[in-house]
Design an enzyme around this catalytic site. Structure first.
Site, PDB file in Angstrom:
ATOM      1  N   TYR A  66       0.744  -0.986  -0.020  1.00 26.70           N
ATOM      2  CA  TYR A  66      -0.023   0.100  -0.018  1.00 26.70           C
ATOM      3  C   TYR A  66       0.887   1.191   0.074  1.00 26.70           C
ATOM      4  O   TYR A  66       1.606   1.700   0.960  1.00 26.70           O
ATOM      5  CB  TYR A  66      -0.843   0.235   1.298  1.00 26.70           C
ATOM      6  N   PHE A 216     -13.174  -5.338   1.715  1.00 30.92           N
ATOM      7  CA  PHE A 216     -14.394  -4.608   1.128  1.00 30.92           C
ATOM      8  C   PHE A 216     -15.624  -4.749   2.037  1.00 30.92           C
ATOM      9  O   PHE A 216     -16.664  -5.000   1.563  1.00 30.92           O
ATOM     10  CB  PHE A 216     -14.414  -4.757  -0.183  1.00 30.92           C
ATOM     11  N   PRO A 217     -15.456  -4.477   3.545  1.00 31.79           N
ATOM     12  CA  PRO A 217     -16.688  -4.787   4.113  1.00 31.79           C
ATOM     13  C   PRO A 217     -17.660  -3.703   3.655  1.00 31.79           C
ATOM     14  O   PRO A 217     -18.978  -3.865   4.066  1.00 31.79           O
ATOM     15  CB  PRO A 217     -16.370  -4.736   5.578  1.00 31.79           C
ATOM     16  N   LEU A 218     -17.314  -2.505   3.229  1.00 24.17           N
ATOM     17  CA  LEU A 218     -18.177  -1.614   3.163  1.00 24.17           C
ATOM     18  C   LEU A 218     -18.413  -1.240   1.486  1.00 24.17           C
ATOM     19  O   LEU A 218     -18.913  -0.346   1.046  1.00 24.17           O
ATOM     20  CB  LEU A 218     -17.807  -0.001   3.346  1.00 24.17           C
ATOM     21  N   GLY A 219     -18.033  -2.341   0.622  1.00 27.70           N
ATOM     22  CA  GLY A 219     -17.920  -2.286  -0.675  1.00 27.70           C
ATOM     23  C   GLY A 219     -16.677  -1.668  -1.399  1.00 27.70           C
ATOM     24  O   GLY A 219     -16.486  -1.679  -2.530  1.00 27.70           O
ATOM     25  N   GLY A 220     -15.607  -1.360  -0.617  1.00 27.53           N
ATOM     26  CA  GLY A 220     -14.487  -1.029  -1.145  1.00 27.53           C
ATOM     27  C   GLY A 220     -14.294   0.487  -1.782  1.00 27.53           C
ATOM     28  O   GLY A 220     -14.861   1.436  -1.277  1.00 27.53           O
ATOM     29  N   PHE A 221     -13.698   0.554  -3.144  1.00 27.25           N
ATOM     30  CA  PHE A 221     -13.514   1.819  -3.633  1.00 27.25           C
ATOM     31  C   PHE A 221     -14.881   2.313  -3.997  1.00 27.25           C
ATOM     32  O   PHE A 221     -14.675   3.675  -4.015  1.00 27.25           O
ATOM     33  CB  PHE A 221     -12.647   1.599  -4.852  1.00 27.25           C
ATOM     34  N   PRO A 223     -18.333   2.714  -2.417  1.00 27.15           N
ATOM     35  CA  PRO A 223     -18.946   2.139  -1.058  1.00 27.15           C
ATOM     36  C   PRO A 223     -20.304   1.555  -1.548  1.00 27.15           C
ATOM     37  O   PRO A 223     -21.055   2.005  -2.330  1.00 27.15           O
ATOM     38  CB  PRO A 223     -18.933   2.995  -0.242  1.00 27.15           C
ATOM     39  N   LEU A 224     -20.810   0.599  -0.764  1.00 29.41           N
ATOM     40  CA  LEU A 224     -22.256  -0.140  -1.146  1.00 29.41           C
ATOM     41  C   LEU A 224     -23.533   1.021  -0.920  1.00 29.41           C
ATOM     42  O   LEU A 224     -23.372   1.691  -0.590  1.00 29.41           O
ATOM     43  CB  LEU A 224     -22.543  -1.123   0.139  1.00 29.41           C
TER      44      LEU A 224
HETATM   45  N1  LIG Z   1      -6.864  -8.925   1.313  1.00 29.37           N
HETATM   46  C1  LIG Z   1      -7.034  -8.323   0.259  1.00 29.37           C
HETATM   47  O1  LIG Z   1      -6.903  -8.140  -1.000  1.00 29.37           O
HETATM   48  C2  LIG Z   1      -7.590  -6.923   0.722  1.00 29.37           C
HETATM   49  C3  LIG Z   1      -7.986  -5.854  -0.544  1.00 29.37           C
HETATM   50  C4  LIG Z   1      -8.666  -4.864  -0.338  1.00 29.37           C
HETATM   51  C5  LIG Z   1      -8.528  -4.512   1.041  1.00 29.37           C
HETATM   52  N2  LIG Z   1      -8.001  -4.925   1.934  1.00 29.37           N
HETATM   53  C6  LIG Z   1      -7.973  -4.615   3.432  1.00 29.37           C
HETATM   54  O2  LIG Z   1      -9.458  -4.148   4.025  1.00 29.37           O
HETATM   55  C7  LIG Z   1      -9.611  -3.070   4.454  1.00 29.37           C
HETATM   56  C8  LIG Z   1     -10.920  -2.616   4.027  1.00 29.37           C
HETATM   57  O3  LIG Z   1     -11.165  -2.490   2.553  1.00 29.37           O
HETATM   58  P1  LIG Z   1     -11.135  -1.167   2.034  1.00 29.37           P
HETATM   59  O4  LIG Z   1     -10.735   0.052   2.854  1.00 29.37           O
HETATM   60  O5  LIG Z   1     -10.551  -1.110   0.607  1.00 29.37           O
HETATM   61  O6  LIG Z   1     -12.693  -0.776   1.701  1.00 29.37           O
HETATM   62  P2  LIG Z   1     -14.081  -0.542   2.630  1.00 29.37           P
HETATM   63  O7  LIG Z   1     -13.688  -0.695   4.088  1.00 29.37           O
HETATM   64  O8  LIG Z   1     -15.136  -1.805   2.086  1.00 29.37           O
HETATM   65  O9  LIG Z   1     -14.469   0.977   2.235  1.00 29.37           O
HETATM   66  C9  LIG Z   1     -13.632   1.970   2.182  1.00 29.37           C
HETATM   67  C10 LIG Z   1     -14.093   2.966   1.466  1.00 29.37           C
HETATM   68  O10 LIG Z   1     -15.368   3.397   2.243  1.00 29.37           O
HETATM   69  C11 LIG Z   1     -15.382   4.736   2.625  1.00 29.37           C
HETATM   70  N3  LIG Z   1     -15.859   5.000   3.795  1.00 29.37           N
HETATM   71  C12 LIG Z   1     -15.610   4.267   5.083  1.00 29.37           C
HETATM   72  N4  LIG Z   1     -16.360   4.534   6.136  1.00 29.37           N
HETATM   73  C13 LIG Z   1     -17.141   5.427   5.635  1.00 29.37           C
HETATM   74  C14 LIG Z   1     -18.553   5.924   6.179  1.00 29.37           C
HETATM   75  N5  LIG Z   1     -18.604   5.819   7.415  1.00 29.37           N
HETATM   76  N6  LIG Z   1     -19.059   6.559   5.061  1.00 29.37           N
HETATM   77  C15 LIG Z   1     -19.022   6.657   4.043  1.00 29.37           C
HETATM   78  N7  LIG Z   1     -18.014   6.349   3.420  1.00 29.37           N
HETATM   79  C16 LIG Z   1     -17.085   5.823   4.139  1.00 29.37           C
HETATM   80  C17 LIG Z   1     -13.947   5.088   2.382  1.00 29.37           C
HETATM   81  O11 LIG Z   1     -13.690   6.641   2.293  1.00 29.37           O
HETATM   82  P3  LIG Z   1     -13.118   7.574   3.248  1.00 29.37           P
HETATM   83  O12 LIG Z   1     -11.611   7.396   3.394  1.00 29.37           O
HETATM   84  O13 LIG Z   1     -13.708   8.838   2.613  1.00 29.37           O
HETATM   85  O14 LIG Z   1     -13.732   7.483   4.478  1.00 29.37           O
HETATM   86  C18 LIG Z   1     -13.469   4.246   1.334  1.00 29.37           C
HETATM   87  O15 LIG Z   1     -13.676   4.688  -0.006  1.00 29.37           O
HETATM   88  C19 LIG Z   1      -8.429  -2.227   3.713  1.00 29.37           C
HETATM   89  O16 LIG Z   1      -8.311  -1.066   4.436  1.00 29.37           O
HETATM   90  C20 LIG Z   1      -7.303  -3.162   3.606  1.00 29.37           C
HETATM   91  O17 LIG Z   1      -6.605  -3.133   4.842  1.00 29.37           O
HETATM   92  C21 LIG Z   1      -7.641  -6.315   1.754  1.00 29.37           C
END
Ligand SMILES: NC(=O)c1ccc[n+]([C@@H]2O[C@H](COP(=O)([O-])OP(=O)(O)OC[C@H]3O[C@@H](n4cnc5c(N)ncnc54)[C@H](OP(=O)(O)O)[C@@H]3O)[C@@H](O)[C@H]2O)c1
Length: 295
Positions: A66, A216-221, A223-224
């Site tokens: 990252y 991607f618990p919130l849908g990732g890039f 959001p859901l």
């Molecule tokens: N193992 C793997 O291959 C893999 C792949 C992807 C990710 N990951 C890990 O999983 C973690 C979670 O995934 P992720 O961060 O990609 O996706 P996510 O948690 O599903 O969603 C993150 C997105 O949601 C937005 N968000 C977060 N909280 C919010 C809220 N309360 N209201 C509105 N928007 C909100 C964030 O933007 P803002 O910054 O504006 O809040 C960001 O755009 C990553 O941080 C990483 O550590 C692992």
């Protein structure tokens, strides 16, 4: 001053007494746009990490790819020396191309370098948990033996550089193969209220006492977005993101959450999801989202 919150109870990982709160934090969003380069607001990135740890988060997910390197360096800057109970989970198996692409990196030399890069950038002598991340087809797994790369990581574990191993983006067949090589304590695959391809796999991992950490618990890039999610959220005076996280916490006791955000306000909102109890009718409405997305 620490203000410990209810973070969804705790989960003990297999193999020893490593215990983490179920609500953790995923650090990927702390790098710059496209998970590349420095963050737009470095002070805000540090503030998010410090706030998370201050309220009791003791599970942070990261990777040296990252940024690359940036996210680990920010974690070190914000939190070193680390609290004793903090579990930092990293992943290896990929590297970034100069064009910001995500490429496989599972040769012996690449894996050894990746572990040493993580150790150096995080400022650690040993990594708590390393996930072997297979590239598959990007966000979904493809079948194929993982014996070669996992054996290399098992050697590094024996050398004391890694305490525990996990896997990411893999299938049940690959988990079974992995378990003939070394103990697996956690698994990180794509899963959320909409994407439920892993339902049976997750239940099997729960029976085995292995942590399932949805990425991607919130849908990732992107959001859901779901009208059913919005309706449940409105009925409970919560936000859709809180409902999506609460649904995961209620889905299975072996689910550990690592929602990602670059904002302290979103972090606080997300952590509050651990206090939300979803009534049975809300769970039924949310379960229907996953079913309809499979049709
Ligand atoms: N193992 C793997 O291959 C893999 C792949 C992807 C990710 N990951 C890990 O999983 C973690 C979670 O995934 P992720 O961060 O990609 O996706 P996510 O948690 O599903 O969603 C993150 C997105 O949601 C937005 N968000 C977060 N909280 C919010 C809220 N309360 N209201 C509105 N928007 C909100 C964030 O933007 P803002 O910054 O504006 O809040 C960001 O755009 C990553 O941080 C990483 O550590 C692992």
């Amino acid at each position: 001053m620490t203000k410990q919150m209810n973070l969804g109870g705790s989960f003990t990982l297999p193999g020893d007494s490593t215990r983490v709160n179920r609500m953790g934090y995923g650090a990927m969003q702390l790098a710059g746009p496209g998970v590349w380069g420095p963050p737009r607001d470095p002070e805000a990135a540090v503030a998010v990490l410090r706030e998370a740890v201050n309220v009791g988060v003791n599970h942070i997910d990261t990777s040296d790819f990252y940024g690359p390197h940036v996210t680990n360096q920010i974690i070190r800057q914000a939190l070193y020396p680390y609290p004793e109970n903090l579990v930092i989970v990293t992943k290896v198996g990929a590297r970034r191309g100069a064009d910001k692409s995500w490429l496989p990196a599972i040769s012996r030399q690449e894996l050894i370098s990746a572990v040493h890069d993580n150790l150096r950038n995080l400022g650690l002598d040993a990594l708590d948990i390393v996930n072997l991340r297979l590239m598959g087809d990007g966000h979904g797994p493809t079948e194929g033996s993982l014996a070669e790369p996992l054996t290399i990581l098992a050697e590094l574990k024996q050398q004391g550089l890694i305490r525990h191993l996990g896997l990411s983006n893999i299938t049940p067949t690959q988990l079974a193969e992995a378990q003939t090589i070394t103990e697996i304590v956690c698994l990180q695959n794509l899963y959320n209220v909409v994407h439920r391809e892993d339902d049976a796999f997750l239940d099997d991992l729960a029976r085995q006492g292995i942590a399932y950490v949805p990425f991607f618990p919130l849908g990732g890039f992107s959001p859901l977005q779901s009208s059913a999610l919005d309706a449940v959220a409105a009925s409970l005076q919560a936000t859709p993101m809180q409902v999506a996280l609460a649904w995961l916490l209620q889905r299975s006791p072996n689910i550990l959450l690592i929602p990602g955000t670059s904002s302290v306000a979103h972090l606080r909102e997300n952590l509050q999801a651990a206090r939300l109890q979803l009534p049975a009718e809300a769970v039924a409405d949310l379960d229907a989202i996953g079913r309809s997305s499979k049709q």
